[in-house]
Design an enzyme around this catalytic site. Sequence first.
Site, PDB file in Angstrom:
ATOM      1  N   HIS A 185     -25.376  55.533  -4.483  1.00 22.73           N
ATOM      2  CA  HIS A 185     -23.868  55.203  -4.712  1.00 22.73           C
ATOM      3  C   HIS A 185     -22.956  56.426  -5.373  1.00 22.73           C
ATOM      4  CE1 HIS A 185     -24.466  51.350  -3.705  1.00 22.73           C
ATOM      5  NE2 HIS A 185     -23.413  51.079  -3.011  1.00 22.73           N
ATOM      6  N   GLU A 426     -25.531  43.492   6.619  1.00 22.83           N
ATOM      7  CA  GLU A 426     -26.094  44.571   6.067  1.00 22.83           C
ATOM      8  C   GLU A 426     -27.488  44.002   5.838  1.00 22.83           C
ATOM      9  OE1 GLU A 426     -24.197  45.899   2.483  1.00 22.83           O
ATOM     10  OE2 GLU A 426     -23.517  43.836   1.984  1.00 22.83           O
ATOM     11  N   ASP A 450     -27.061  49.542   3.712  1.00 24.18           N
ATOM     12  CA  ASP A 450     -28.212  48.741   3.545  1.00 24.18           C
ATOM     13  C   ASP A 450     -28.878  48.246   4.467  1.00 24.18           C
ATOM     14  OD1 ASP A 450     -28.473  48.119   0.498  1.00 24.18           O
ATOM     15  OD2 ASP A 450     -26.307  47.476   0.444  1.00 24.18           O
ATOM     16  N   CYS A 497     -18.811  50.198   8.162  1.00 21.71           N
ATOM     17  CA  CYS A 497     -18.144  50.690   6.926  1.00 21.71           C
ATOM     18  C   CYS A 497     -19.129  51.466   6.174  1.00 21.71           C
ATOM     19  CB  CYS A 497     -17.470  49.599   6.094  1.00 21.71           C
ATOM     20  SG  CYS A 497     -18.691  48.403   5.615  1.00 21.71           S
TER      21      CYS A 497
HETATM   22  C1  PEP Z   1     -23.686  49.435   2.990  1.00 22.61           C
HETATM   23  O1  PEP Z   1     -24.573  48.865   2.594  1.00 22.61           O
HETATM   24  O2  PEP Z   1     -23.542  50.065   3.972  1.00 22.61           O
HETATM   25  C2  PEP Z   1     -22.383  49.247   2.317  1.00 22.61           C
HETATM   26  C3  PEP Z   1     -21.201  49.781   3.009  1.00 22.61           C
HETATM   27  O3  PEP Z   1     -22.358  49.077   1.246  1.00 22.61           O
HETATM   28  P1  PEP Z   1     -22.756  49.565  -0.247  1.00 22.61           P
HETATM   29  O4  PEP Z   1     -22.945  51.174   0.178  1.00 22.61           O
HETATM   30  O5  PEP Z   1     -21.558  49.425  -1.147  1.00 22.61           O
HETATM   31  O6  PEP Z   1     -24.141  49.026  -0.690  1.00 22.61           O
HETATM   32 MG    MG Z   2     -24.439  47.584   0.920  1.00 24.40          MG
END
Ligand code: PEP
Ligand code: MG
Length: 538
Positions: A185, A426, A450, A497
């Site tokens: 993140h 995900e 994910d 996304c």
């Molecule tokens: C993902 O898992 O691709 C997602 C967009 O959520 P995050 O990266 O916040 O887990």
């Molecule tokens: Mg995610």
Amino acid sequence: MKQGIGRPVYSGVSIGRIYLYKPNTCDLTRPAEDPKAELEAFHQAKVTAAEQIAELYEKTLREIGEEQAQIIEIQGMMMDDADYVEAVEDMIQNGSSAASAVHETGDAFAAAFAAMDDEYMQARSTDVRDISERLVRILCGGSSVFHMEDPGILVADDLTPSETVQLDKEKVLAFVTRQGSSSSHTAILARILNIPSLVQADIVLDDDIDGRMMAVDGFTGEYYIDPDEETLTRMEDKQHRVEEYRQLLEGYRGKPSVTAAGRKIKLFANIGSPDDVQRVIDGDGEGIGLLRSEFLYLGREDYPTEQELYEAYRKVVEAMDGKTTVIRTLDIGADKKVDYFGLEEEENPALGYRGIRICLTREEVFRPQMRAIYRAAAHGPISVMFPMIISEAEVLRIRAFCEKIKEELKEEGIPYGETELGIMIETPAAAIISDRLAKLVDFFSVGTNDLTQYTLAIDRQNAKLDSFYDAHHPAVLALLEMVARNAHANGIWAGICGELAGDLELTDTFLKMGFDELSVSPSRILELRKKVCESQVG
Ligand code: PEP
Ligand code: MG
């Protein structure tokens, strides 16, 4: 000049002075020089903790409810427990520092509670750890907010998402960390913030580098400390060329995102905080495809209230001026840790108590979010989506909860608006049953970060596995294709996304699969539009 290499996670070139990031950690091994002073420090820390707890109790009672408030009260009582106090005092008398004595006692008591048969007593394990951590924090001088006087390059061993959100982003010219993976993140935040960054850099973090000049190449991963004149000129030239390319991309501002063969796609932006909304406007996003709402919970001492969430969402929706905002409900857990949630340590946090699992089991956490979202929807178009879904049963529970919230708001005479309801895909489970899930929702948004982690059984946080983490893996692409197909067969839209949405090598593939929306970091929109406009996919 010293030079080295890291793994680039966001391109660009930065030149500036090094700020060496030192988290405010306590030396728990330090022996107490004066047991009397340590005892006094312990009792003083208890007074401060009691004040904090009293405040927290009132706030919890007011904003969440009696049950949660009682947990806070219990923590206060535990701190005064005679056995606990005596154990800490004994350790101090035997030469420990106050912080170390509290830490060790907290651990020992937590282990003892966890081993009890009674479920209620087991749950107290977290409370005693929580209160002990609070005391240790107080004894170590409070918060770990890092202050930067002037713009510079932040060099650190590692940064957690909560440390990253607390930084003064306007001052950070580049991130260079010794650890971290490219899908962590912190790397995602760097991309949102448009900051050249390297992870897994081979840099030695001695005090000696603090304040020295550094040049970072976010394309190749190279960095230079005290660059010589020739290197500096070369890096400045590269910075120039990057600027020229940015100018070229400016030509795509305001243009429709349509392929040369006439296929239209929406290019939305991912953001972590309402403050990033300006980046979406500057980046020419056609909407917000992912508002990671959990960032509103990081870097603070306590839960945001419904009113705070509402104001944050309203600010975003109003700034978007009629364009859609997709809010993802809280996805805390795994690497996104927040002390005040009191989450227990887990063996496998990525497979643990996170995302929708928390919301569906802690109504006091879910309710303020949904009320805030529906209230904000009265001011502009909002779609809401839920993370980490694995079953139809979860979606049905969510739908029922949303209906209940709207009913509540109606009865209370509070204005609210309707929203689209969607889910993140995900987990492989969600992708595989996407034909059934599509009948229950208005849209899908694939979280490829994910989805890749769970499909390939590779921890996205583990830097050592970066070379195995292959988001182009045919299994991941097959799931993506299946999701888009099942969405369209059931008349709903599908987007992506996760970070893969911005991978220009796959833009044509996603267009062919029929995805309706791609949501990427705001700074990537113009480049992606250029790619879409040049595509021949019809
Ligand atoms: C993902 O898992 O691709 C997602 C967009 O959520 P995050 O990266 O916040 O887990
Ligand atoms: Mg995610």
